[in-house]
Scaffold this active site. Structure first.
Site, PDB file in Angstrom:
ATOM      1  N   CYS A   1       0.852  -1.186   0.000  1.00 31.91           N
ATOM      2  CA  CYS A   1       0.000   0.000   0.000  1.00 31.91           C
ATOM      3  C   CYS A   1       0.890   1.239   0.000  1.00 31.91           C
ATOM      4  O   CYS A   1       2.004   1.217   0.534  1.00 31.91           O
ATOM      5  CB  CYS A   1      -0.859  -0.042   1.265  1.00 31.91           C
ATOM      6  SG  CYS A   1      -1.755   1.469   1.631  1.00 31.91           S
TER       7      CYS A   1
ATOM      8  N   HIS B   1      -8.367  -3.481   2.660  1.00 29.52           N
ATOM      9  CA  HIS B   1      -7.243  -2.744   3.249  1.00 29.52           C
ATOM     10  C   HIS B   1      -7.474  -1.231   3.145  1.00 29.52           C
ATOM     11  O   HIS B   1      -7.400  -0.509   4.153  1.00 29.52           O
ATOM     12  CB  HIS B   1      -5.930  -3.147   2.562  1.00 29.52           C
ATOM     13  CG  HIS B   1      -4.736  -2.417   3.095  1.00 29.52           C
ATOM     14  ND1 HIS B   1      -3.893  -2.959   4.043  1.00 29.52           N
ATOM     15  CD2 HIS B   1      -4.258  -1.162   2.839  1.00 29.52           C
ATOM     16  CE1 HIS B   1      -2.945  -2.073   4.341  1.00 29.52           C
ATOM     17  NE2 HIS B   1      -3.143  -0.979   3.623  1.00 29.52           N
ATOM     18  N   GLU B   2      -7.748  -0.741   1.942  1.00 33.90           N
ATOM     19  CA  GLU B   2      -7.896   0.716   1.769  1.00 33.90           C
ATOM     20  C   GLU B   2      -9.123   1.244   2.507  1.00 33.90           C
ATOM     21  O   GLU B   2      -9.115   2.367   3.004  1.00 33.90           O
ATOM     22  CB  GLU B   2      -7.933   1.090   0.285  1.00 33.90           C
ATOM     23  CG  GLU B   2      -6.699   0.655  -0.522  1.00 33.90           C
ATOM     24  CD  GLU B   2      -5.346   1.048   0.083  1.00 33.90           C
ATOM     25  OE1 GLU B   2      -5.294   1.960   0.920  1.00 33.90           O
ATOM     26  OE2 GLU B   2      -4.333   0.394  -0.266  1.00 33.90           O
TER      27      GLU B   2
ATOM     28  N   HIS C   1      -1.470   1.204   9.582  1.00 32.38           N
ATOM     29  CA  HIS C   1      -0.933  -0.128   9.289  1.00 32.38           C
ATOM     30  C   HIS C   1      -0.686  -0.935  10.558  1.00 32.38           C
ATOM     31  O   HIS C   1      -0.350  -0.391  11.599  1.00 32.38           O
ATOM     32  CB  HIS C   1       0.359   0.000   8.481  1.00 32.38           C
ATOM     33  CG  HIS C   1       0.093   0.357   7.051  1.00 32.38           C
ATOM     34  ND1 HIS C   1       0.975   1.047   6.262  1.00 32.38           N
ATOM     35  CD2 HIS C   1      -0.996   0.109   6.274  1.00 32.38           C
ATOM     36  CE1 HIS C   1       0.447   1.204   5.058  1.00 32.38           C
ATOM     37  NE2 HIS C   1      -0.749   0.657   5.033  1.00 32.38           N
TER      38      HIS C   1
END
Ligand SMILES: [Zn+2]
Ligand SMILES: [Zn+2]
Length: 303
Positions: free
Chosen positions: A122, A256-257, A266
């Site tokens: 990411c 995740h985003e 994170h």
């Protein structure tokens, strides 16, 4: 004769394939595109005291990821004179990186550290302030953005920009559903992007937000903290809508985003959705650490 030669051939092949595997680590090209971090291959085993071309690029990279403050740690004169010197600040930053990623904390840019740095990830940094300590608590290892920004309401509208392919929409909607199944958040679709809180787009190159794609700063995608709500994916990556090998799983990247969009940073837990890096073909679900993070941020009861 033939029977005697055969085992030797086999042994040769065996050793040869091992040599290939040893070289297969470090920064490789993907889809015939050279890694933007290919300079790291020339820095194998550099350590404190070394003065090697490319150390400056390593300092910049660790600064993007939030481990070093290249602009503030060095004066302009120092930057010119000492830019390629592996100094104390760089060693501290590298050790912190190695700790975050569960590598041997050597302070040396060894091959396993280079390999980890080159893994797709990411674009959001791991730290927003290089002085922040690692999130190693007793159970959970999640993090938040600076100032713990969060949504003030639990019902949020989402929209897809014109550049989002039809095939990308179902996996992204599955990701929204998975988050709403473990949180009080409810998401509903609106057509008009300007009326949505969560905005999905596919971008290429430098698109004006400081996280250019095709560059380590952009990563595969990135998502902005509340109340921003933008989620950007690199249109030039090989995305998979339903678990194709050698392509990045859209739902996993979406989960995740969206974690960033809801306020999570994170995590150091490899199995957590908020762990920064991902392998092609890897499919993940929300982990207890992700759920604990959201519950802690929004002060929700129960585990
Ligand atoms: Zn991230
Ligand atoms: Zn962006």
């Amino acid at each position: 004769m033939t029977i005697q030669v055969f085992p030797y051939l086999f042994l040769l092949f065996y050793f040869h394939s091992h040599i290939d595997i040893a070289h297969a680590h470090l920064c490789e090209s993907r889809n015939n595109v050279p890694s933007p971090l290919g300079f790291l291959n020339q820095l194998s085993q550099v350590q404190k005291g070394d003065n090697v071309t490319g150390v400056r690029e390593l300092k910049k990279h660790l600064s993007y990821l939030g481990y070093l403050n290249y602009n503030n740690t060095y004066s302009n004169d120092q930057k010119k004179e000492h830019e390629n010197i592996f100094d104390d600040s760089l060693e501290t930053a590298l050790k912190k990186y190695q700790k975050f990623y569960h590598l041997n904390i050597t302070g040396v840019l060894d091959d396993s550290t280079i390999t980890k740095m080159c893994q797709p990830r990411c674009g959001m940094p791991d730290f927003f302030n290089p002085n922040n300590s690692l999130p190693f608590r007793t159970i959970s290892h999640y993090t938040f953005f600076p100032g713990n920004p969060k949504w003030q309401k639990k019902t949020l509208a989402y929209a897809f920009d014109w550049n989002v392919k039809e095939e990308a929409k179902p996996p992204l909607e599955h990701a929204l559903k998975e988050w709403s199944s473990v949180t009080p958040f409810k998401f509903y679709y609106v057509k008009n992007v300007s009326r949505a809180e969560i905005k999905f787009s596919f971008m290429s190159g430098d698109h004006g937000d400081g996280y250019p794609f095709g560059d380590p700063r952009g990563g595969l995608g990135h998502g902005f903290a509340p109340p921003d709500g933008r989620v950007h994916f690199d249109v030039n990556q090989n995305w998979s809508w339903a678990g194709k090998r050698n392509a990045f799983d859209m739902k996993t990247a979406g989960l995740h985003e969206l974690g960033h969009v809801l306020g999570l940073g994170h995590s150091t837990i490899v199995e957590a959705i908020m762990y920064p890096s991902v392998h092609p073909g890897e499919r993940k679900k929300l982990h207890k650490d992700d759920i604990n993070g959201i519950k802690a941020l929004y002060k929700l009861r129960g585990k």
